[in-house]
Design a protein around this motif. Structure first.
Motif, short mmCIF file in Angstrom:
data_model
loop_
_atom_site.label_atom_id
_atom_site.label_comp_id
_atom_site.label_asym_id
_atom_site.label_seq_id
_atom_site.Cartn_x
_atom_site.Cartn_y
_atom_site.Cartn_z
N GLU A 1 0.79 -1.21 0.07
CA GLU A 1 -0.16 0.04 -0.15
C GLU A 1 0.98 1.34 0.01
O GLU A 1 1.99 1.22 0.59
CB GLU A 1 -0.98 -0.03 1.25
N SER B 1 -15.80 -4.62 17.15
CA SER B 1 -15.23 -5.14 15.84
C SER B 1 -15.31 -6.66 15.78
O SER B 1 -15.28 -7.47 16.81
CB SER B 1 -13.73 -4.58 15.58
N GLN C 1 -13.62 -8.51 14.29
CA GLN C 1 -12.40 -9.24 14.29
C GLN C 1 -11.81 -9.68 15.61
O GLN C 1 -11.07 -10.31 16.03
CB GLN C 1 -11.16 -8.50 13.81
N ARG D 1 -12.83 -0.70 18.49
CA ARG D 1 -11.80 -1.00 17.16
C ARG D 1 -10.98 -2.32 17.90
O ARG D 1 -11.01 -2.50 18.76
CB ARG D 1 -10.84 -0.01 16.76
N THR D 2 -10.39 -2.87 16.68
CA THR D 2 -9.95 -4.40 16.85
C THR D 2 -8.53 -4.14 17.82
O THR D 2 -8.19 -4.89 18.75
CB THR D 2 -9.10 -4.78 15.59
N ASP E 1 -4.62 4.19 12.28
CA ASP E 1 -5.29 3.14 11.84
C ASP E 1 -4.59 1.87 11.37
O ASP E 1 -5.10 0.65 11.45
CB ASP E 1 -6.09 3.63 10.54
N LEU E 2 -3.23 1.73 11.37
CA LEU E 2 -2.53 0.85 10.56
C LEU E 2 -1.20 0.26 11.58
O LEU E 2 -0.79 -0.79 11.63
CB LEU E 2 -1.97 0.89 9.20
N ARG F 1 -4.43 -3.53 -4.54
CA ARG F 1 -4.39 -2.68 -3.03
C ARG F 1 -3.39 -1.53 -3.31
O ARG F 1 -3.59 -0.55 -2.83
CB ARG F 1 -3.81 -3.81 -2.25
N LYS G 1 -6.32 -9.69 3.02
CA LYS G 1 -5.43 -8.62 3.60
C LYS G 1 -5.74 -7.38 3.31
O LYS G 1 -5.15 -6.24 3.67
CB LYS G 1 -3.95 -8.87 2.79
N ASP G 2 -6.86 -7.29 2.59
CA ASP G 2 -7.46 -5.67 2.04
C ASP G 2 -8.42 -5.15 3.06
O ASP G 2 -9.35 -5.94 3.42
CB ASP G 2 -7.95 -5.95 0.63
N ARG G 3 -8.10 -4.13 3.27
CA ARG G 3 -9.05 -3.28 4.23
C ARG G 3 -10.35 -2.68 3.51
O ARG G 3 -11.48 -2.56 4.14
CB ARG G 3 -8.15 -2.11 4.85
N LYS H 1 -13.90 -3.05 1.36
CA LYS H 1 -14.77 -4.01 1.26
C LYS H 1 -14.62 -4.64 -0.22
O LYS H 1 -14.81 -3.82 -1.59
CB LYS H 1 -16.12 -3.26 1.26
#
Length: 528
Positions: free
Chosen positions: A26, A165, A167, A197-198, A248-249, A362, A396-398, A400
């Motif tokens: 990314e 979440s 997850q 969140r996760t 976020d990451l 991605r 692996k993709d955030r 949808k």
């Protein structure tokens, strides 16, 4: 999987690369031309309501009005009216404005229900948040379902539900996290919603409450602006690209964050120290002499994104092209023929292509409809293997993603959520010579590449000294000469070099040449 965040920053641009097992997956770019608007909250005014397409257009002060679909209009009508007040100006002379009652999904056993949404009228004030950036002639997309993302949770001012979440698998942990928010809400006598969140999993109650209080205070400031603001007005500006990526990451699965400038390093350190102090040791300042992106091979991979031709490991290649309606990806086997069986060769090429296709999607942040033309395989089991490989990689993709199984013609159809302008478009512009039928590298990016060349040249202790001549395409020459103090003069002064700028119409738009004036030696390739 080894995951790292690598950040290259200079005065004009910051580039954030996410690598997985040493390969670029990314890329985010932040510069003066690109201003992040996703997450920004505005007080807008309804410009037009068009029931025929179930949408309204909202004036936010941009060139194009924002697009608000009826499905993005929340149920929080009374809460919003209380904030906006009852004295909002409304213009009722538009015959197209009428009450919004979108059709709901009809059950086979129950009659169709009609849910009345807030009435939208021309001139009405409305609070909206940007969810998608503008692309081409399309304006931003917005929602009235406002949310404020934090490190551990997302604050929902107009909701009343507390969720976690998907997850987070541990049900006991989910209940613990929900109870923290509910208890805080009850103790303060407040009504709001939240999504844990996760990264909130296994975190201390104190850290989550601090994040919640911070978001609540931000919302209180927004409320004050709403009561006095005149639309269109910006109520809340979300974080910069770099900080939002860290927010976020940057999680436990990231081995390290590597930054090549002290200023950016200190900014990230300060943010992480407040929000995730346990991850502070993973933030590192790069002190090497060689360019950081060159060490990781990222520079070459970024340049590859400008090409529609992508090589595969086993010898085949992909062709990625954009049409008006979709992206089309063609898989070619090239000279690969390891097995005597054609079906086996085709399957191996398709599986290798599946992994690279997802990485390219991605990396380039392709959105909308994507159609992949795989090499023909005839066994249904082999078709399913290709489909399963795509599904596995897309985990692996955030964004949808929806994938349909391979058709009889060997085509796979994909729809992918588009949030921001893809990377290729952010560093390119339409070619003025071909009328937009192709793309070229942007002059801003060429200027950045020239500066990177100079950096490498300066780092070489054995470099040839003396005056340099820089030859560029006439259009790039104009860009470099712009400003009271030209861009070229700024660069030369910054690196203490004597550089003479010359036009060369024989050069391609994106090419440049550095010549040593004394010997007329071409030094371009040596430091590229």
């Amino acid at each position: 999987m080894k995951k790292e965040i690598v950040i290259n920053s200079n005065a004009d641009e910051s580039r954030i690369a996410i690598t997985e097992d040493g390969k670029l997956s990314e890329l985010f770019i932040e510069n003066e031309e690109y201003e992040r608007v996703i997450g920004d909250i505005y007080l807008g005014k309804v410009a037009k309501v068009i029931p025929g397409i179930k949408a309204a257009f909202i004036d936010l002060g941009f060139k194009q009005d924002a697009f608000l679909h009826f499905s993005d209009v929340g149920d929080q009508a009374e809460d919003m009216k209380a904030l906006l007040g009852s004295d909002a100006e409304v213009d009722d002379d538009d015959d197209e404005d009428e009450e919004i009652v979108p059709a709901q999904k009809q059950s086979s056993r129950q009659p169709q229900k009609r849910r009345q949404l807030p009435r939208l009228e021309r001139g009405q004030r409305i609070i909206v948040q940007i969810t998608k950036e503008p692309v081409g002639n399309k304006g931003v997309r917005v929602t009235s379902k406002v949310s404020l993302p934090g490190r551990y949770l997302v604050f929902l001012p107009f909701e009343n539900k507390v969720n976690a979440s998907k997850q987070i698998q541990n049900m006991r942990e989910k209940r613990r996290l929900k109870n923290i928010v509910r208890n805080y809400r009850t103790s303060k006598g407040l009504e709001f919603g939240a999504i844990l969140r996760t990264v909130a999993e296994e975190q201390d109650e104190k850290a989550i409450v601090e994040d919640l209080e911070n978001l609540y205070n931000i919302w209180k400031d927004i409320e004050k602006q709403i009561k006095t603001g005149v639309p269109p007005a910006l109520l809340y500006k979300d974080l910069t690209v770099t900080t939002s990526v860290i927010r976020d990451l940057f999680r436990d699965d990231v081995e390290k964050v590597l930054v090549d400038t002290k200023k950016m390093f200190k900014e990230i350190q300060q943010y992480v120290k407040v929000n995730s102090p346990d991850l502070l040791d993973k933030v590192e300042l790069y002190k090497g002499n060689k360019a950081l992106f060159d060490i990781y091979g990222i520079e070459a991979e970024i340049h590859q994104t400008l090409s529609k031709h992508v090589p595969l490991k086993i010898g085949g290649h992909l062709i990625i092209e954009k049409t008006e309606a979709m992206y089309v990806i063609d898989v070619n086997s090239g000279k690969y023929a390891k097995s005597k069986d054609q079906e086996t060769n085709s399957l191996k090429t398709n599986l290798d292509a599946s992994r690279e296709i997802v990485r390219q999607i991605r990396l380039r942040d392709l959105g909308g409809i994507i159609v992949i033309d795989f090499i023909d395989v005839y066994d249904d089991k082999n078709k399913k293997k290709v489909y399963d490989e795509l599904k596995k990689e897309f985990k692996k993709d955030r964004a949808k993603v929806t994938i349909l199984p391979m058709s009889e013609f060997g085509l796979v159809q994909i729809t992918r959520q588009r949030v921001r302008e893809n990377v290729v478009r952010s560093i390119t512009e339409q070619c003025p010579l071909c009328g937009g039928s192709g793309i070229i590298e942007s002059s801003t990016n060429i200027l950045t590449r020239i500066e990177r060349w100079i950096k490498r040249y300066k780092l070489d202790k054995n470099k040839p000294s003396g005056k340099l001549i820089l030859k560029v395409h006439p259009m790039v020459y104009t860009t470099l000469r712009e400003g009271t103090i030209s861009n070229m003069t700024k660069i030369a002064f910054r690196y203490l070099l004597r550089i003479t700028l010359e036009e060369d119409s024989s050069l391609a738009f994106q090419d440049f040449r550095f010549i040593r004036a004394k010997t007329e030696e071409d030094l371009t390739a040596k430091y590229s």
